[in-house]
Design a protein around this motif. Structure first.
Motif, PDB file in Angstrom:
ATOM      1  N   THR A  39       0.896  -1.253   0.032  1.00 14.97           N
ATOM      2  CA  THR A  39       0.152   0.046   0.084  1.00 14.97           C
ATOM      3  C   THR A  39       0.814   1.331   0.024  1.00 14.97           C
ATOM      4  O   THR A  39       2.029   1.098   0.142  1.00 14.97           O
ATOM      5  N   LYS A  40       0.306   2.345  -0.258  1.00 18.30           N
ATOM      6  CA  LYS A  40       1.180   3.590  -0.035  1.00 18.30           C
ATOM      7  C   LYS A  40       1.860   3.757   1.087  1.00 18.30           C
ATOM      8  O   LYS A  40       3.016   4.315   1.377  1.00 18.30           O
ATOM      9  N   GLY A  41       1.312   3.167   2.162  1.00 17.73           N
ATOM     10  CA  GLY A  41       1.944   3.118   3.458  1.00 17.73           C
ATOM     11  C   GLY A  41       3.022   2.144   3.870  1.00 17.73           C
ATOM     12  O   GLY A  41       3.583   1.980   4.926  1.00 17.73           O
ATOM     13  N   GLY A  42       3.121   1.419   2.813  1.00 15.59           N
ATOM     14  CA  GLY A  42       4.054   0.247   2.970  1.00 15.59           C
ATOM     15  C   GLY A  42       3.505  -1.272   3.414  1.00 15.59           C
ATOM     16  O   GLY A  42       4.256  -1.942   3.503  1.00 15.59           O
ATOM     17  N   THR A  43       2.242  -1.253   3.682  1.00 17.75           N
ATOM     18  CA  THR A  43       1.559  -2.358   4.334  1.00 17.75           C
ATOM     19  C   THR A  43       1.587  -3.337   3.233  1.00 17.75           C
ATOM     20  O   THR A  43       1.192  -3.264   2.203  1.00 17.75           O
ATOM     21  N   ARG A  44       2.143  -4.740   3.381  1.00 15.72           N
ATOM     22  CA  ARG A  44       2.040  -5.810   2.418  1.00 15.72           C
ATOM     23  C   ARG A  44       0.763  -6.364   2.485  1.00 15.72           C
ATOM     24  O   ARG A  44      -0.124  -6.482   3.411  1.00 15.72           O
ATOM     25  N   LYS A  45       0.200  -6.555   1.189  1.00 13.21           N
ATOM     26  CA  LYS A  45      -1.041  -7.163   0.875  1.00 13.21           C
ATOM     27  C   LYS A  45      -0.836  -8.363   0.117  1.00 13.21           C
ATOM     28  O   LYS A  45      -0.248  -8.575  -0.873  1.00 13.21           O
ATOM     29  N   TYR A  46      -1.402  -9.522   0.687  1.00 14.51           N
ATOM     30  CA  TYR A  46      -1.587 -10.766  -0.194  1.00 14.51           C
ATOM     31  C   TYR A  46      -2.587 -11.445  -0.553  1.00 14.51           C
ATOM     32  O   TYR A  46      -3.883 -10.942  -0.022  1.00 14.51           O
ATOM     33  N   SER A  47      -2.525 -12.191  -1.424  1.00 15.75           N
ATOM     34  CA  SER A  47      -4.058 -12.949  -2.241  1.00 15.75           C
ATOM     35  C   SER A  47      -4.160 -14.233  -1.482  1.00 15.75           C
ATOM     36  O   SER A  47      -3.038 -14.997  -0.833  1.00 15.75           O
ATOM     37  N   PHE A  48      -5.132 -14.773  -1.649  1.00  6.87           N
ATOM     38  CA  PHE A  48      -5.259 -16.368  -1.383  1.00  6.87           C
ATOM     39  C   PHE A  48      -4.252 -17.132  -2.073  1.00  6.87           C
ATOM     40  O   PHE A  48      -4.041 -18.153  -1.725  1.00  6.87           O
ATOM     41  N   GLU A  89       5.092  -8.369 -12.831  1.00  6.87           N
ATOM     42  CA  GLU A  89       4.201  -7.190 -12.141  1.00  6.87           C
ATOM     43  C   GLU A  89       4.332  -7.195 -10.460  1.00  6.87           C
ATOM     44  O   GLU A  89       4.343  -6.376  -9.886  1.00  6.87           O
ATOM     45  N   GLY A  90       4.146  -8.461 -10.151  1.00  9.39           N
ATOM     46  CA  GLY A  90       4.454  -8.659  -8.547  1.00  9.39           C
ATOM     47  C   GLY A  90       5.613  -8.051  -8.218  1.00  9.39           C
ATOM     48  O   GLY A  90       5.672  -7.332  -6.953  1.00  9.39           O
ATOM     49  N   GLN A  91       6.655  -8.253  -8.784  1.00  7.16           N
ATOM     50  CA  GLN A  91       8.150  -7.908  -8.499  1.00  7.16           C
ATOM     51  C   GLN A  91       8.183  -6.444  -8.584  1.00  7.16           C
ATOM     52  O   GLN A  91       8.869  -5.654  -7.600  1.00  7.16           O
ATOM     53  N   LEU A  92       7.816  -5.859  -9.551  1.00 10.39           N
ATOM     54  CA  LEU A  92       7.926  -4.299  -9.778  1.00 10.39           C
ATOM     55  C   LEU A  92       6.846  -3.750  -8.446  1.00 10.39           C
ATOM     56  O   LEU A  92       7.218  -2.860  -7.944  1.00 10.39           O
ATOM     57  N   ASN A  93       5.955  -4.252  -8.310  1.00 12.37           N
ATOM     58  CA  ASN A  93       5.116  -3.617  -7.024  1.00 12.37           C
ATOM     59  C   ASN A  93       5.778  -4.149  -5.967  1.00 12.37           C
ATOM     60  O   ASN A  93       5.822  -3.021  -5.052  1.00 12.37           O
ATOM     61  N   ALA A  94       6.355  -5.024  -5.607  1.00 14.25           N
ATOM     62  CA  ALA A  94       7.001  -5.178  -4.605  1.00 14.25           C
ATOM     63  C   ALA A  94       8.055  -4.440  -4.295  1.00 14.25           C
ATOM     64  O   ALA A  94       8.401  -3.830  -3.125  1.00 14.25           O
ATOM     65  N   ALA A  95       8.872  -4.100  -5.409  1.00 12.50           N
ATOM     66  CA  ALA A  95       9.964  -3.178  -5.250  1.00 12.50           C
ATOM     67  C   ALA A  95       9.796  -1.656  -5.138  1.00 12.50           C
ATOM     68  O   ALA A  95      10.317  -1.189  -4.376  1.00 12.50           O
ATOM     69  N   PHE A  96       8.759  -1.402  -5.881  1.00 11.27           N
ATOM     70  CA  PHE A  96       8.221   0.079  -6.046  1.00 11.27           C
ATOM     71  C   PHE A  96       7.082   0.409  -5.355  1.00 11.27           C
ATOM     72  O   PHE A  96       6.637   1.665  -5.465  1.00 11.27           O
ATOM     73  N   GLY A  97       6.157  -0.487  -4.688  1.00  7.47           N
ATOM     74  CA  GLY A  97       4.821  -0.254  -4.258  1.00  7.47           C
ATOM     75  C   GLY A  97       3.983   0.439  -5.382  1.00  7.47           C
ATOM     76  O   GLY A  97       3.193   1.225  -5.110  1.00  7.47           O
TER      77      GLY A  97
END
Length: 105
Positions: A39-48, A89-97
């Motif tokens: 998230t913008k605040g850095g909280t990790r979010k996961y899927s099922f 896409e997941g890696q980009l999200n994880a690296a750059f939020g």
């Protein structure tokens, strides 16, 4: 995107669902085995889907697999262009939020 792939679960809930410690989950992320959204605040979010993958990773680690072996096995699976696209896409999200970043545009 299917409901199973929507990243809406926080790390505490994932820990409760999987029985893994928060530290273990973060370790798997550090080893590039799992790619939560931030998230913008850095909280990790996961899927099922992530929860299922974490359970698979934990079982393999318990059976003696090394993290680099699991990652190599996952890379072989990603020869499929659709799966590879999703991982990038997941890696980009994880690296750059970057939520829901689509690198192919």
């Amino acid at each position: 995107m299917s409901l199973k792939d929507r990243k809406v679960i926080n790390i505490g809930t994932v820990s409760e669902l999987t029985g893994l410690s928060i530290r273990q989950i973060r370790y798997y992320e550090e080893r590039q085995l799992i790619f939560p959204e931030r998230t913008k605040g850095g909280t990790r979010k996961y899927s099922f889907s992530d929860v299922e993958k974490l359970m698979d990773i934990a079982n393999k680690m318990e059976d003696g697999w090394q993290s680099h072996e699991i990652r190599k096995m996952e890379e072989k699976k990603l020869k499929d262009p659709k799966l590879r696209h999703k991982m990038i896409e997941g890696q980009l999200n994880a690296a750059f939020g970057m939520k829901n970043y689509n690198y192919s545009k």
